[in-house]
Design a protein around this motif. Structure first.
Motif, mmCIF file in Angstrom:
data_model
loop_
_atom_site.group_PDB
_atom_site.id
_atom_site.type_symbol
_atom_site.label_atom_id
_atom_site.label_comp_id
_atom_site.label_asym_id
_atom_site.label_seq_id
_atom_site.Cartn_x
_atom_site.Cartn_y
_atom_site.Cartn_z
ATOM 1 N N TYR A 32 0.743 -1.237 0.087
ATOM 2 C CA TYR A 32 -0.080 0.104 0.067
ATOM 3 C C TYR A 32 0.931 1.303 -0.017
ATOM 4 O O TYR A 32 0.340 2.393 0.146
ATOM 5 C CB TYR A 32 -1.004 -0.054 1.314
ATOM 6 N N GLU A 33 2.300 1.092 -0.257
ATOM 7 C CA GLU A 33 2.963 2.215 -0.462
ATOM 8 C C GLU A 33 3.907 2.022 -1.585
ATOM 9 O O GLU A 33 4.430 1.175 -1.678
ATOM 10 C CB GLU A 33 4.131 2.204 0.901
ATOM 11 N N ILE A 34 3.535 2.757 -2.626
ATOM 12 C CA ILE A 34 3.949 2.639 -4.044
ATOM 13 C C ILE A 34 4.654 3.940 -4.506
ATOM 14 O O ILE A 34 4.140 5.054 -4.435
ATOM 15 C CB ILE A 34 2.708 2.471 -4.853
ATOM 16 N N PRO A 35 5.896 3.617 -4.848
ATOM 17 C CA PRO A 35 6.669 4.727 -5.621
ATOM 18 C C PRO A 35 6.249 4.924 -7.046
ATOM 19 O O PRO A 35 5.748 3.950 -7.651
ATOM 20 C CB PRO A 35 8.261 4.310 -5.473
ATOM 21 N N LEU A 36 6.253 6.288 -7.398
ATOM 22 C CA LEU A 36 5.666 6.489 -8.889
ATOM 23 C C LEU A 36 6.598 7.492 -9.484
ATOM 24 O O LEU A 36 6.793 8.917 -9.053
ATOM 25 C CB LEU A 36 4.139 6.982 -8.757
ATOM 26 N N ALA A 37 7.567 7.249 -10.389
ATOM 27 C CA ALA A 37 8.086 8.039 -11.037
ATOM 28 C C ALA A 37 7.744 8.417 -12.369
ATOM 29 O O ALA A 37 7.319 7.569 -13.241
ATOM 30 C CB ALA A 37 9.496 7.211 -11.408
ATOM 31 N N ILE A 38 7.110 9.611 -12.376
ATOM 32 C CA ILE A 38 6.584 9.936 -13.859
ATOM 33 C C ILE A 38 7.389 10.854 -14.647
ATOM 34 O O ILE A 38 8.200 11.765 -14.177
ATOM 35 C CB ILE A 38 5.193 11.064 -13.112
ATOM 36 N N GLN A 39 7.498 10.382 -16.024
ATOM 37 C CA GLN A 39 8.434 10.892 -16.979
ATOM 38 C C GLN A 39 7.664 11.110 -18.416
ATOM 39 O O GLN A 39 6.417 10.323 -18.516
ATOM 40 C CB GLN A 39 9.490 10.270 -17.273
ATOM 41 N N ASP A 40 7.919 12.355 -18.954
ATOM 42 C CA ASP A 40 7.147 12.310 -20.303
ATOM 43 C C ASP A 40 8.391 11.904 -21.366
ATOM 44 O O ASP A 40 9.515 11.844 -21.202
ATOM 45 C CB ASP A 40 6.870 13.891 -20.772
ATOM 46 N N ARG A 41 7.743 11.007 -22.391
ATOM 47 C CA ARG A 41 8.562 10.405 -23.335
ATOM 48 C C ARG A 41 8.152 10.757 -24.969
ATOM 49 O O ARG A 41 6.802 10.834 -24.859
ATOM 50 C CB ARG A 41 8.737 8.924 -23.049
ATOM 51 N N SER A 42 8.725 10.730 -25.840
ATOM 52 C CA SER A 42 8.314 10.365 -27.332
ATOM 53 C C SER A 42 8.852 9.206 -27.976
ATOM 54 O O SER A 42 10.197 8.866 -27.549
ATOM 55 C CB SER A 42 8.505 11.732 -27.861
ATOM 56 N N PHE A 43 8.184 8.573 -28.545
ATOM 57 C CA PHE A 43 8.685 7.413 -29.265
ATOM 58 C C PHE A 43 8.594 7.393 -30.795
ATOM 59 O O PHE A 43 7.667 7.941 -31.474
ATOM 60 C CB PHE A 43 7.534 6.152 -28.684
ATOM 61 N N ASN A 44 9.469 6.548 -31.334
ATOM 62 C CA ASN A 44 9.599 6.642 -32.780
ATOM 63 C C ASN A 44 8.678 5.401 -33.201
ATOM 64 O O ASN A 44 8.088 4.634 -32.188
ATOM 65 C CB ASN A 44 10.773 6.311 -33.359
#
Length: 182
Positions: A32-44
């Motif tokens: 019930y303890e969750i790390p969230l690493a949020i990032q923006d990306r673009s893909f080919n």
């Protein structure tokens, strides 16, 4: 070169624990303890990362791209993930691991965040927020209580921050305006 490291995924965090922290035993733990690493990306089109290889002024410095905003959001390396939650309180350790994008997070307008910590540790008192603004490299420690929602309810963590922040274009609600689903 930090911008390239961030883009290729070399951004993350780990949790340090104080064995004398008396508040920790009162907070959600384990699953019930969750790390969230949020990032923006673009893909080919082949699924590989896209990142501009020509800078804004190639005559001065051919690779200098001062900031990058992708057109997809990844959380813990997955694009627009889903997390099935139980009807209870969770603790999320949020990291904005993006190169330049700010996030102004909200939960479909139906749930608040209770922020209990930041980069400097616990806040002096919990703060209930409908929106959580988080800058690149910034961390937030929040509680979200799903117990008041009917089983089967979908909650979307949304982003409303313009890019570039603060005077840029609003996020596309179908792409970078969505972070993840609960």
């Amino acid at each position: 070169i930090t911008r390239l490291n961030v883009m290729t995924g070399l951004a993350g965090f780990y949790l340090l624990r104080d064995c004398d922290d008396e508040l920790a035993r009162l907070l959600p733990q384990g699953e019930y303890e969750i790390p969230l690493a949020i990032q923006d990306r673009s893909f080919n089109s082949d699924g590989s990362f896209f990142f501009p290889s020509v800078g804004v002024n190639p005559m001065i410095h051919p690779y200098w791209v001062p900031e990058f905003s992708g057109n997809a959001i990844v959380v813990n390396g997955r694009t627009w993930p889903n997390l099935n939650v139980k009807p209870r309180q969770y603790r999320f350790r949020i990291l904005n691991g993006s190169n330049a994008r700010f996030y102004n997070l909200n939960l479909s307008g139906v749930l608040p965040f209770t922020q209990i910590g930041s980069d400097g540790g616990y806040l002096p008192a919990p703060v209930v927020l409908t929106d959580l603004l988080i800058a690149p490299g910034e961390r937030a420690d929040v509680l979200i209580d799903f117990s008041g929602l009917p089983v089967g309810t979908t909650v979307i963590m949304r982003n409303t921050a313009p890019a570039p922040f603060p005077g840029g274009d609003p996020p596309d609600p179908d792409t970078v305006g969505q972070i993840m689903r609960f």
